[in-house]
Motif scaffolding. Structure first.
Motif, PDB file in Angstrom:
ATOM      1  N   GLU A  40       0.830  -1.204   0.000  1.00  0.00           N
ATOM      2  CA  GLU A  40       0.000   0.000   0.000  1.00  0.00           C
ATOM      3  C   GLU A  40       0.870   1.262   0.000  1.00  0.00           C
ATOM      4  N   ALA A  41       1.990   1.218   0.735  1.00  0.00           N
ATOM      5  CA  ALA A  41       2.888   2.371   0.764  1.00  0.00           C
ATOM      6  C   ALA A  41       3.499   2.614  -0.617  1.00  0.00           C
ATOM      7  N   ILE A  42       3.949   1.545  -1.271  1.00  0.00           N
ATOM      8  CA  ILE A  42       4.517   1.666  -2.611  1.00  0.00           C
ATOM      9  C   ILE A  42       3.463   2.171  -3.591  1.00  0.00           C
ATOM     10  N   HIS A  43       2.244   1.672  -3.414  1.00  0.00           N
ATOM     11  CA  HIS A  43       1.139   2.130  -4.264  1.00  0.00           C
ATOM     12  C   HIS A  43       0.940   3.636  -4.118  1.00  0.00           C
ATOM     13  N   SER A  44       0.939   4.133  -2.889  1.00  0.00           N
ATOM     14  CA  SER A  44       0.733   5.568  -2.661  1.00  0.00           C
ATOM     15  C   SER A  44       1.908   6.395  -3.189  1.00  0.00           C
ATOM     16  N   LEU A  45       3.123   5.868  -3.051  1.00  0.00           N
ATOM     17  CA  LEU A  45       4.290   6.559  -3.595  1.00  0.00           C
ATOM     18  C   LEU A  45       4.194   6.648  -5.115  1.00  0.00           C
ATOM     19  N   ALA A  46       3.790   5.542  -5.732  1.00  0.00           N
ATOM     20  CA  ALA A  46       3.618   5.545  -7.188  1.00  0.00           C
ATOM     21  C   ALA A  46       2.563   6.564  -7.603  1.00  0.00           C
ATOM     22  N   LEU A  83       2.105   6.876 -19.743  1.00  0.00           N
ATOM     23  CA  LEU A  83       3.262   6.523 -18.925  1.00  0.00           C
ATOM     24  C   LEU A  83       2.844   6.255 -17.484  1.00  0.00           C
ATOM     25  N   VAL A  84       1.900   7.037 -16.978  1.00  0.00           N
ATOM     26  CA  VAL A  84       1.391   6.830 -15.622  1.00  0.00           C
ATOM     27  C   VAL A  84       0.747   5.452 -15.506  1.00  0.00           C
ATOM     28  N   SER A  85      -0.018   5.054 -16.509  1.00  0.00           N
ATOM     29  CA  SER A  85      -0.650   3.730 -16.454  1.00  0.00           C
ATOM     30  C   SER A  85       0.391   2.621 -16.447  1.00  0.00           C
ATOM     31  N   LEU A  86       1.495   2.815 -17.171  1.00  0.00           N
ATOM     32  CA  LEU A  86       2.573   1.825 -17.171  1.00  0.00           C
ATOM     33  C   LEU A  86       3.246   1.752 -15.806  1.00  0.00           C
ATOM     34  N   LEU A  87       3.437   2.906 -15.168  1.00  0.00           N
ATOM     35  CA  LEU A  87       4.048   2.914 -13.840  1.00  0.00           C
ATOM     36  C   LEU A  87       3.127   2.275 -12.811  1.00  0.00           C
ATOM     37  N   LEU A  88       1.820   2.529 -12.941  1.00  0.00           N
ATOM     38  CA  LEU A  88       0.855   1.901 -12.038  1.00  0.00           C
ATOM     39  C   LEU A  88       0.911   0.390 -12.188  1.00  0.00           C
ATOM     40  N   VAL A 210      -7.045   1.408 -17.882  1.00  0.00           N
ATOM     41  CA  VAL A 210      -6.726   2.820 -18.129  1.00  0.00           C
ATOM     42  C   VAL A 210      -5.857   2.960 -19.377  1.00  0.00           C
ATOM     43  N   ALA A 211      -4.878   2.069 -19.538  1.00  0.00           N
ATOM     44  CA  ALA A 211      -3.982   2.137 -20.700  1.00  0.00           C
ATOM     45  C   ALA A 211      -4.747   1.942 -22.004  1.00  0.00           C
TER      46      ALA A 211
END
Length: 311
Positions: A40-46, A83-88, A210-211
């Motif tokens: 969850e922390a990594i998710h929020s950082l992303a 790019l955001v969808s790829l990072l997610l 999303v992508a």
């Protein structure tokens, strides 16, 4: 530009919430040793990084048109959103899946799980604030359409990404609370690992959806169907036009380009025809503020040549 302003508000709401959520989740993950909390922390950082990229895209989209980029930089927002969808997908989803598998193979004792539950409760409240800000802007844009219809038809990539992120975040927090509570009640570390895996799968699915939507914008989508119908109806009411033969539109970030082929009423001279074309073009832009470029190609019964004017 109203769509851009709506997206900016939603991004700032989400960024403010996720900075606070990330800090609290990371502390809880460090103190408890929970893989679910770390995911969850990594998710929020992303999410924080994602919102930063969306802001970069919005800033770049304001660059003026040039000889190399005659239609401006509006579509650059689609690149950053993709790019955001790829990072997610990678940083959020795949890392969580890896972490869940690691916890299944190498379970470690957890501690202070009540702290994790407290942080998750706070995170839900903060994420709900972000979702409230997002939905407020979405509701302005979607009109009478359902959320799924709006999600599929919207041309605002930034708002689409924020909505997807907030939905994934709230759902993931619900999964995390269930997983941590089950671990706390039973002492079985399997629940924590399964919670981590479930969050990872959720993030991957949301990222893919999303992508797919943003890919359509990158390829080149028309104006929203509802707005296109309004434009077509508007053209049919113009006294200068007897028939609309074709209507092509292209969404370019917050702006729109349209090319219309029409049959116009007979004109006494080329000057009168030119004036009528200019009048219709100006009327189109006045009625539809997002239309920045308007190309009108007339076809008259008594004129074999056609004229195309820009602006």
């Amino acid at each position: 530009m109203a769509g851009h302003a709506n997206s900016l508000k939603a991004i700032l709401f989400a960024l403010a919430s996720n900075v606070a959520i990330f800090a609290s989740k990371l502390l809880a993950a460090f103190l408890t040793g929970s893989g679910t909390m770390l995911s969850e922390a990594i998710h929020s950082l992303a999410d924080c990084g994602n919102q930063g990229l969306l802001l970069v895209g919005m800033r770049q989209s304001r660059r003026p048109a040039s000889e190399d980029y005659p239609l401006g930089w509006g579509r650059v927002t689609y690149f950053w959103s993709f790019l955001v969808s790829l990072l997610l997908f990678s940083l959020g989803g795949l890392f969580s899946i890896y972490s869940g598998i690691h916890k299944l193979l190498h379970p470690e004792p957890l501690k202070w799980l009540w702290l994790a539950l407290g942080v998750l409760t706070f995170s839900i409240a903060a994420e709900s604030f972000s979702m409230y800000g997002c939905l407020r802007e979405v509701n302005k844009a979607r009109g009478n359409r359902g959320l799924w219809q709006w999600f599929h038809e919207t041309r605002s990539s930034e708002l689409l990404v924020i909505f997807g992120e907030d939905f994934a975040a709230l759902t993931g927090l619900g999964i995390a609370i269930v997983a941590i509570s089950a671990t706390l009640l039973t002492g079985n570390l399997l629940f924590d690992a399964l919670g981590t895996l479930s969050i990872g799968v959720l993030l991957v699915l949301v990222a893919i959806i999303v992508a797919i939507e943003i890919k359509a914008l990158l390829v080149g989508q028309s104006i929203e169907p509802e707005r296109r119908a309004e434009l077509l109806d508007f053209l049919k009411t113009r006294t200068e036009i007897t028939e609309v033969l074709d209507l092509i539109s292209l969404q370019i970030g917050p702006d729109v380009m349209v090319a219309v082929k029409v049959r116009m009423i007979p004109m006494p001279s080329d000057h009168a025809l030119t004036h009528a074309i200019h009048t219709v073009n100006q009327a189109i832009k006045t009625r539809f503020g997002e239309i920045r470029w308007s190309f009108l190609e007339p076809e008259t019964k008594n004129q074999e040549t056609t004229t195309t004017l820009n602006k």
